[in-house]
Design an enzyme around this catalytic site. Structure first.
Site, PDB file in Angstrom:
ATOM      1  N   ASP A  53       0.822  -1.209   0.000  1.00 29.79           N
ATOM      2  CA  ASP A  53       0.000   0.000   0.000  1.00 29.79           C
ATOM      3  C   ASP A  53       0.858   1.262   0.000  1.00 29.79           C
ATOM      4  O   ASP A  53       0.505   2.264  -0.621  1.00 29.79           O
ATOM      5  CB  ASP A  53      -0.912   0.015   1.229  1.00 29.79           C
ATOM      6  N   GLY A  54       1.966   1.202   0.704  1.00 30.18           N
ATOM      7  CA  GLY A  54       2.871   2.362   0.752  1.00 30.18           C
ATOM      8  C   GLY A  54       3.355   2.709  -0.646  1.00 30.18           C
ATOM      9  O   GLY A  54       3.367   3.880  -1.036  1.00 30.18           O
ATOM     10  N   ARG A  58       2.608   6.152  -2.644  1.00 27.35           N
ATOM     11  CA  ARG A  58       3.718   6.969  -3.147  1.00 27.35           C
ATOM     12  C   ARG A  58       3.649   7.148  -4.665  1.00 27.35           C
ATOM     13  O   ARG A  58       3.961   8.214  -5.179  1.00 27.35           O
ATOM     14  CB  ARG A  58       5.062   6.359  -2.748  1.00 27.35           C
ATOM     15  N   ASN A 126      -5.318   8.600   1.701  1.00 27.03           N
ATOM     16  CA  ASN A 126      -5.823   7.975   2.935  1.00 27.03           C
ATOM     17  C   ASN A 126      -6.377   8.992   3.934  1.00 27.03           C
ATOM     18  O   ASN A 126      -7.529   8.921   4.322  1.00 27.03           O
ATOM     19  CB  ASN A 126      -4.704   7.218   3.657  1.00 27.03           C
ATOM     20  N   GLU A 127      -5.477   9.873   4.386  1.00 28.14           N
ATOM     21  CA  GLU A 127      -5.887  10.751   5.481  1.00 28.14           C
ATOM     22  C   GLU A 127      -4.888  11.869   5.730  1.00 28.14           C
ATOM     23  O   GLU A 127      -3.741  11.808   5.305  1.00 28.14           O
ATOM     24  CB  GLU A 127      -6.046   9.971   6.801  1.00 28.14           C
ATOM     25  N   THR A 166      -9.691   2.115   6.221  1.00 30.37           N
ATOM     26  CA  THR A 166      -9.145   0.840   6.726  1.00 30.37           C
ATOM     27  C   THR A 166      -7.704   0.993   7.219  1.00 30.37           C
ATOM     28  O   THR A 166      -7.110   0.003   7.666  1.00 30.37           O
ATOM     29  CB  THR A 166      -9.193  -0.230   5.615  1.00 30.37           C
ATOM     30  N   TYR A 168      -4.994   4.033   9.170  1.00 30.33           N
ATOM     31  CA  TYR A 168      -4.798   4.604  10.508  1.00 30.33           C
ATOM     32  C   TYR A 168      -6.148   4.816  11.215  1.00 30.33           C
ATOM     33  O   TYR A 168      -6.293   4.562  12.412  1.00 30.33           O
ATOM     34  CB  TYR A 168      -4.046   5.931  10.356  1.00 30.33           C
ATOM     35  N   PHE A 170      -8.871   3.108  11.061  1.00 39.66           N
ATOM     36  CA  PHE A 170      -9.409   1.859  11.617  1.00 39.66           C
ATOM     37  C   PHE A 170      -8.639   1.454  12.881  1.00 39.66           C
ATOM     38  O   PHE A 170      -9.238   1.036  13.879  1.00 39.66           O
ATOM     39  CB  PHE A 170      -9.331   0.765  10.541  1.00 39.66           C
TER      40      PHE A 170
END
Ligand code: NAP
Ligand code: MN
Length: 269
Positions: A53-54, A58, A126-127, A166, A168, A170
Protein backbone atom coordinates in the site's frame (compact mmCIF):
# COMPACT_ATOMS: atom_id res chain seq x y z
CA UNK A 1 6.74 6.09 -34.20
CA UNK A 2 3.87 3.70 -33.82
CA UNK A 3 0.82 5.53 -32.49
CA UNK A 4 -1.11 2.32 -31.95
CA UNK A 5 1.30 1.21 -29.25
CA UNK A 6 -0.55 0.35 -26.05
CA UNK A 7 1.71 1.78 -23.39
CA UNK A 8 1.71 0.70 -19.75
CA UNK A 9 3.69 2.38 -16.97
CA UNK A 10 5.33 -0.06 -14.58
CA UNK A 11 6.04 1.50 -11.19
CA UNK A 12 7.83 -0.85 -8.85
CA UNK A 13 9.57 -0.56 -5.54
CA UNK A 14 13.05 -1.99 -5.30
CA UNK A 15 12.65 -5.05 -3.14
CA UNK A 16 13.60 -8.47 -4.48
CA UNK A 17 10.06 -9.86 -4.74
CA UNK A 18 8.87 -6.73 -6.60
CA UNK A 19 11.72 -6.84 -9.12
CA UNK A 20 11.09 -10.53 -9.80
CA UNK A 21 7.36 -9.86 -10.21
CA UNK A 22 8.08 -6.93 -12.52
CA UNK A 23 10.07 -9.07 -14.96
CA UNK A 24 7.35 -11.73 -15.13
CA UNK A 25 4.66 -9.07 -15.57
CA UNK A 26 6.48 -7.29 -18.39
CA UNK A 27 7.08 -10.54 -20.22
CA UNK A 28 3.40 -11.47 -20.00
CA UNK A 29 2.18 -7.99 -21.06
CA UNK A 30 4.49 -8.01 -24.05
CA UNK A 31 3.05 -11.38 -25.17
CA UNK A 32 -0.32 -9.60 -25.42
CA UNK A 33 1.17 -6.76 -27.47
CA UNK A 34 1.50 -4.13 -24.74
CA UNK A 35 4.60 -1.95 -24.47
CA UNK A 36 5.91 -1.46 -20.94
CA UNK A 37 7.87 1.51 -19.73
CA UNK A 38 9.52 2.23 -16.42
CA UNK A 39 9.98 5.91 -17.33
CA UNK A 40 6.60 7.31 -16.42
CA UNK A 41 4.80 8.22 -19.64
CA UNK A 42 1.76 10.55 -19.50
CA UNK A 43 0.28 8.90 -22.61
CA UNK A 44 0.11 5.43 -21.08
CA UNK A 45 -3.29 3.77 -20.69
CA UNK A 46 -2.56 2.12 -17.34
CA UNK A 47 -0.27 2.43 -14.32
CA UNK A 48 0.73 -0.84 -12.70
CA UNK A 49 2.20 -0.43 -9.26
CA UNK A 50 4.20 -3.27 -7.72
CA UNK A 51 4.69 -3.17 -3.95
CA UNK A 52 2.46 -2.73 -0.91
CA UNK A 53 0.00 0.00 0.00
CA UNK A 54 2.87 2.36 0.75
CA UNK A 55 4.19 1.92 -2.79
CA UNK A 56 0.68 2.46 -4.16
CA UNK A 57 0.26 5.70 -2.18
CA UNK A 58 3.72 6.97 -3.15
CA UNK A 59 3.20 6.22 -6.84
CA UNK A 60 0.04 8.34 -6.84
CA UNK A 61 1.70 11.22 -4.95
CA UNK A 62 4.86 11.15 -7.02
CA UNK A 63 2.93 11.28 -10.30
CA UNK A 64 0.68 14.08 -9.03
CA UNK A 65 -2.66 12.27 -8.88
CA UNK A 66 -2.88 11.39 -12.58
CA UNK A 67 -6.07 10.44 -14.42
CA UNK A 68 -4.46 7.25 -15.81
CA UNK A 69 -6.02 4.36 -13.83
CA UNK A 70 -3.94 2.31 -11.42
CA UNK A 71 -3.83 -1.36 -10.60
CA UNK A 72 -1.61 -2.82 -7.91
CA UNK A 73 0.29 -6.07 -7.61
CA UNK A 74 0.89 -6.86 -3.97
CA UNK A 75 4.40 -7.66 -2.82
CA UNK A 76 3.96 -5.71 0.43
CA UNK A 77 2.81 -6.73 3.87
CA UNK A 78 -0.87 -5.94 3.69
CA UNK A 79 -1.59 -4.60 0.22
CA UNK A 80 -5.20 -3.58 0.81
CA UNK A 81 -5.14 -1.38 -2.32
CA UNK A 82 -3.24 -3.99 -4.31
CA UNK A 83 -5.83 -6.04 -6.18
CA UNK A 84 -3.56 -8.62 -7.84
CA UNK A 85 -1.40 -11.31 -6.20
CA UNK A 86 1.91 -12.09 -7.98
CA UNK A 87 0.61 -15.64 -8.65
CA UNK A 88 -2.33 -14.26 -10.65
CA UNK A 89 -0.37 -12.22 -13.19
CA UNK A 90 -1.32 -14.40 -16.18
CA UNK A 91 -5.01 -14.24 -15.37
CA UNK A 92 -4.78 -10.48 -14.73
CA UNK A 93 -3.15 -9.73 -18.10
CA UNK A 94 -5.71 -11.86 -19.91
CA UNK A 95 -8.62 -10.16 -18.19
CA UNK A 96 -7.14 -6.70 -18.67
CA UNK A 97 -6.69 -7.32 -22.35
CA UNK A 98 -10.31 -8.57 -22.60
CA UNK A 99 -11.48 -5.42 -20.73
CA UNK A 100 -13.04 -7.54 -17.97
CA UNK A 101 -12.88 -4.87 -15.28
CA UNK A 102 -14.62 -1.84 -13.86
CA UNK A 103 -13.02 1.44 -12.99
CA UNK A 104 -13.41 2.53 -9.39
CA UNK A 105 -13.11 6.16 -8.36
CA UNK A 106 -10.97 6.99 -5.36
CA UNK A 107 -11.89 10.21 -3.55
CA UNK A 108 -9.08 12.54 -2.60
CA UNK A 109 -8.88 14.95 0.33
CA UNK A 110 -7.37 18.44 0.20
CA UNK A 111 -5.98 20.31 3.15
CA UNK A 112 -5.47 24.04 2.84
CA UNK A 113 -2.97 25.03 5.49
CA UNK A 114 -2.97 28.80 6.08
CA UNK A 115 -0.17 30.42 8.01
CA UNK A 116 0.22 34.11 8.88
CA UNK A 117 2.08 34.54 5.59
CA UNK A 118 0.68 32.14 3.02
CA UNK A 119 -1.66 29.21 2.26
CA UNK A 120 -0.49 25.80 1.03
CA UNK A 121 -2.61 23.00 -0.45
CA UNK A 122 -1.82 19.32 0.16
CA UNK A 123 -3.72 16.30 -1.19
CA UNK A 124 -4.17 12.91 0.50
CA UNK A 125 -5.48 9.51 -0.55
CA UNK A 126 -5.82 7.97 2.94
CA UNK A 127 -5.89 10.75 5.48
CA UNK A 128 -4.50 13.83 7.13
CA UNK A 129 -3.44 13.60 10.75
CA UNK A 130 -3.15 16.81 12.74
CA UNK A 131 -1.10 16.26 15.83
CA UNK A 132 1.49 17.82 18.09
CA UNK A 133 5.21 17.91 17.55
CA UNK A 134 7.36 16.45 20.32
CA UNK A 135 4.44 14.34 21.64
CA UNK A 136 2.66 17.40 23.05
CA UNK A 137 -1.09 17.54 23.61
CA UNK A 138 -2.78 19.61 20.90
CA UNK A 139 -5.62 22.01 21.51
CA UNK A 140 -7.70 22.58 18.38
CA UNK A 141 -10.94 24.40 17.69
CA UNK A 142 -13.01 22.56 15.11
CA UNK A 143 -15.69 23.86 12.76
CA UNK A 144 -17.91 21.87 10.38
CA UNK A 145 -18.98 24.03 7.44
CA UNK A 146 -18.37 27.13 9.52
CA UNK A 147 -20.30 25.83 12.54
CA UNK A 148 -18.30 25.65 15.73
CA UNK A 149 -18.32 22.00 16.86
CA UNK A 150 -15.84 21.59 19.65
CA UNK A 151 -12.51 22.26 21.23
CA UNK A 152 -10.41 19.16 20.90
CA UNK A 153 -7.61 18.29 23.31
CA UNK A 154 -5.62 15.12 22.93
CA UNK A 155 -2.96 13.53 20.74
CA UNK A 156 -4.57 14.72 17.53
CA UNK A 157 -7.26 14.02 14.97
CA UNK A 158 -7.41 11.96 11.80
CA UNK A 159 -9.48 13.15 8.87
CA UNK A 160 -9.88 10.10 6.70
CA UNK A 161 -11.24 9.43 3.22
CA UNK A 162 -13.36 6.31 2.58
CA UNK A 163 -10.31 4.60 1.00
CA UNK A 164 -8.22 5.54 4.02
CA UNK A 165 -10.83 4.26 6.47
CA UNK A 166 -9.14 0.84 6.73
CA UNK A 167 -5.75 2.39 7.52
CA UNK A 168 -4.80 4.60 10.51
CA UNK A 169 -8.47 5.49 10.99
CA UNK A 170 -9.41 1.86 11.62
CA UNK A 171 -6.50 1.28 14.03
CA UNK A 172 -7.76 4.27 16.00
CA UNK A 173 -11.32 3.01 16.42
CA UNK A 174 -12.82 4.62 13.31
CA UNK A 175 -15.32 2.81 11.09
CA UNK A 176 -14.71 1.10 7.79
CA UNK A 177 -16.45 3.07 5.04
CA UNK A 178 -17.23 1.54 1.64
CA UNK A 179 -15.11 3.46 -0.90
CA UNK A 180 -18.00 4.77 -3.00
CA UNK A 181 -19.67 6.58 -0.06
CA UNK A 182 -18.73 10.22 -0.43
CA UNK A 183 -17.92 11.26 3.11
CA UNK A 184 -15.12 12.18 5.49
CA UNK A 185 -14.46 10.71 8.90
CA UNK A 186 -13.05 12.63 11.84
CA UNK A 187 -11.41 10.29 14.33
CA UNK A 188 -9.89 11.46 17.60
CA UNK A 189 -6.52 10.18 18.83
CA UNK A 190 -6.60 9.75 22.61
CA UNK A 191 -9.09 12.56 23.25
CA UNK A 192 -8.88 13.92 26.77
CA UNK A 193 -12.18 13.67 28.62
CA UNK A 194 -11.91 15.44 31.92
CA UNK A 195 -13.35 18.41 33.81
CA UNK A 196 -10.67 20.47 32.10
CA UNK A 197 -11.18 19.31 28.51
CA UNK A 198 -14.05 17.58 26.75
CA UNK A 199 -14.56 16.52 23.12
CA UNK A 200 -16.33 13.76 21.19
CA UNK A 201 -14.76 10.42 22.12
CA UNK A 202 -15.79 8.54 18.96
CA UNK A 203 -15.41 9.20 15.27
CA UNK A 204 -17.86 11.36 13.34
CA UNK A 205 -18.76 10.83 9.70
CA UNK A 206 -19.68 13.94 7.76
CA UNK A 207 -20.99 14.36 4.20
CA UNK A 208 -18.23 14.69 1.64
CA UNK A 209 -19.26 18.13 0.44
CA UNK A 210 -18.79 19.82 3.83
CA UNK A 211 -15.58 21.46 4.90
CA UNK A 212 -13.86 20.76 8.19
CA UNK A 213 -11.79 23.53 9.61
CA UNK A 214 -9.29 23.22 12.43
CA UNK A 215 -7.61 26.11 14.23
CA UNK A 216 -4.82 25.51 16.70
CA UNK A 217 -5.07 27.61 19.87
CA UNK A 218 -2.79 30.56 19.42
CA UNK A 219 -0.19 29.37 21.92
CA UNK A 220 0.13 26.14 19.90
CA UNK A 221 0.28 27.51 16.37
CA UNK A 222 3.92 26.46 16.04
CA UNK A 223 3.60 23.04 17.60
CA UNK A 224 1.33 21.43 14.99
CA UNK A 225 2.33 18.64 12.65
CA UNK A 226 0.32 17.89 9.50
CA UNK A 227 0.75 14.29 8.35
CA UNK A 228 -0.28 13.58 4.75
CA UNK A 229 -0.57 9.80 4.07
CA UNK A 230 2.32 9.22 6.49
CA UNK A 231 4.48 12.14 5.32
CA UNK A 232 5.14 14.89 7.86
CA UNK A 233 4.80 18.61 7.12
CA UNK A 234 5.61 21.47 9.48
CA UNK A 235 4.64 25.12 9.12
CA UNK A 236 5.31 28.24 11.13
CA UNK A 237 2.38 30.20 12.54
CA UNK A 238 -0.56 28.06 11.42
CA UNK A 239 -3.81 30.01 11.58
CA UNK A 240 -6.15 27.44 10.16
CA UNK A 241 -6.32 24.13 8.29
CA UNK A 242 -9.37 23.50 6.07
CA UNK A 243 -10.08 19.99 4.87
CA UNK A 244 -12.35 19.40 1.95
CA UNK A 245 -12.82 16.64 -0.58
CA UNK A 246 -11.01 17.42 -3.82
CA UNK A 247 -12.83 17.77 -7.13
CA UNK A 248 -10.11 15.55 -8.50
CA UNK A 249 -10.19 11.76 -8.23
CA UNK A 250 -7.85 8.92 -9.01
CA UNK A 251 -8.93 5.66 -10.58
CA UNK A 252 -8.31 2.02 -9.86
CA UNK A 253 -9.20 -1.13 -11.80
CA UNK A 254 -11.61 -3.55 -10.17
CA UNK A 255 -11.77 -7.10 -11.45
CA UNK A 256 -14.70 -8.36 -9.43
CA UNK A 257 -17.61 -6.60 -7.83
CA UNK A 258 -17.11 -8.67 -4.69
CA UNK A 259 -13.42 -7.96 -4.35
CA UNK A 260 -13.84 -5.31 -1.64
CA UNK A 261 -15.54 -7.76 0.72
CA UNK A 262 -13.18 -10.63 -0.11
CA UNK A 263 -10.23 -8.34 0.48
CA UNK A 264 -11.66 -7.03 3.76
CA UNK A 265 -12.26 -10.54 5.04
CA UNK A 266 -8.89 -11.88 3.89
CA UNK A 267 -6.87 -8.99 5.22
CA UNK A 268 -8.66 -8.07 8.44
CA UNK A 269 -10.31 -11.20 9.80
P1 NAP B 1 3.34 1.71 6.77
O1 NAP B 1 3.91 2.08 8.08
O2 NAP B 1 3.87 0.55 6.03
O3 NAP B 1 1.72 1.54 6.90
C1 NAP B 1 1.11 0.91 7.93
C2 NAP B 1 0.20 -0.19 7.42
O4 NAP B 1 -0.98 0.40 6.84
C3 NAP B 1 0.82 -1.09 6.34
O5 NAP B 1 0.52 -2.43 6.64
C4 NAP B 1 0.11 -0.64 5.06
O6 NAP B 1 0.01 -1.68 4.09
C5 NAP B 1 -1.27 -0.30 5.63
N1 NAP B 1 -2.13 0.58 4.81
C6 NAP B 1 -1.81 1.70 4.13
N2 NAP B 1 -2.91 2.22 3.54
C7 NAP B 1 -3.94 1.38 3.84
C8 NAP B 1 -5.33 1.38 3.52
N3 NAP B 1 -5.90 2.35 2.78
N4 NAP B 1 -6.11 0.38 4.02
C9 NAP B 1 -5.56 -0.59 4.79
N5 NAP B 1 -4.26 -0.63 5.14
C10 NAP B 1 -3.46 0.35 4.67
O7 NAP B 1 3.37 3.05 5.88
P2 NAP B 1 2.87 3.20 4.38
O8 NAP B 1 2.81 1.84 3.75
O9 NAP B 1 3.65 4.30 3.78
O10 NAP B 1 1.35 3.70 4.58
C11 NAP B 1 1.04 4.99 5.05
C12 NAP B 1 -0.19 4.85 5.89
O11 NAP B 1 0.12 4.18 7.11
C13 NAP B 1 -0.80 6.14 6.36
O12 NAP B 1 -1.58 6.74 5.35
C14 NAP B 1 -1.60 5.67 7.57
O13 NAP B 1 -2.94 5.37 7.22
C15 NAP B 1 -0.94 4.39 8.00
N6 NAP B 1 -0.53 4.47 9.40
C16 NAP B 1 -1.15 3.66 10.27
C17 NAP B 1 -0.87 3.73 11.64
C18 NAP B 1 -1.60 2.82 12.57
O14 NAP B 1 -2.38 1.99 12.07
N7 NAP B 1 -1.43 2.94 13.87
C19 NAP B 1 0.06 4.65 12.11
C20 NAP B 1 0.69 5.48 11.18
C21 NAP B 1 0.38 5.38 9.82
P3 NAP B 1 1.35 -2.30 3.37
O15 NAP B 1 1.91 -3.26 4.37
O16 NAP B 1 0.81 -3.01 2.16
O17 NAP B 1 2.24 -1.13 3.05
MN1 MN C 1 4.00 -0.04 3.91
Amino acid sequence: MNNNKRLINIISNRNYESRKTKLRLMEELEKYGFTCTEDYNKNAELNICIGGDGAFLRSIHRNKFPSIPFVGINTGHLGFFQEIAPDNIDDFVKRYSNKEYDIEEIFLLNAEVCTKKKCFTLTAINEFVIKGIKSKVVHLTMYIDGNHLQKFSGDGIIISTPAGSTAYNFSSGGSIVYPSIKCLQITPLSPISSKAFRSLPTSTIVPGDLSISVKPEFRYENSILVVNDGMEFRYDDIIDITLKMSNKKVFKLNFSKNSYWENLKNKFL
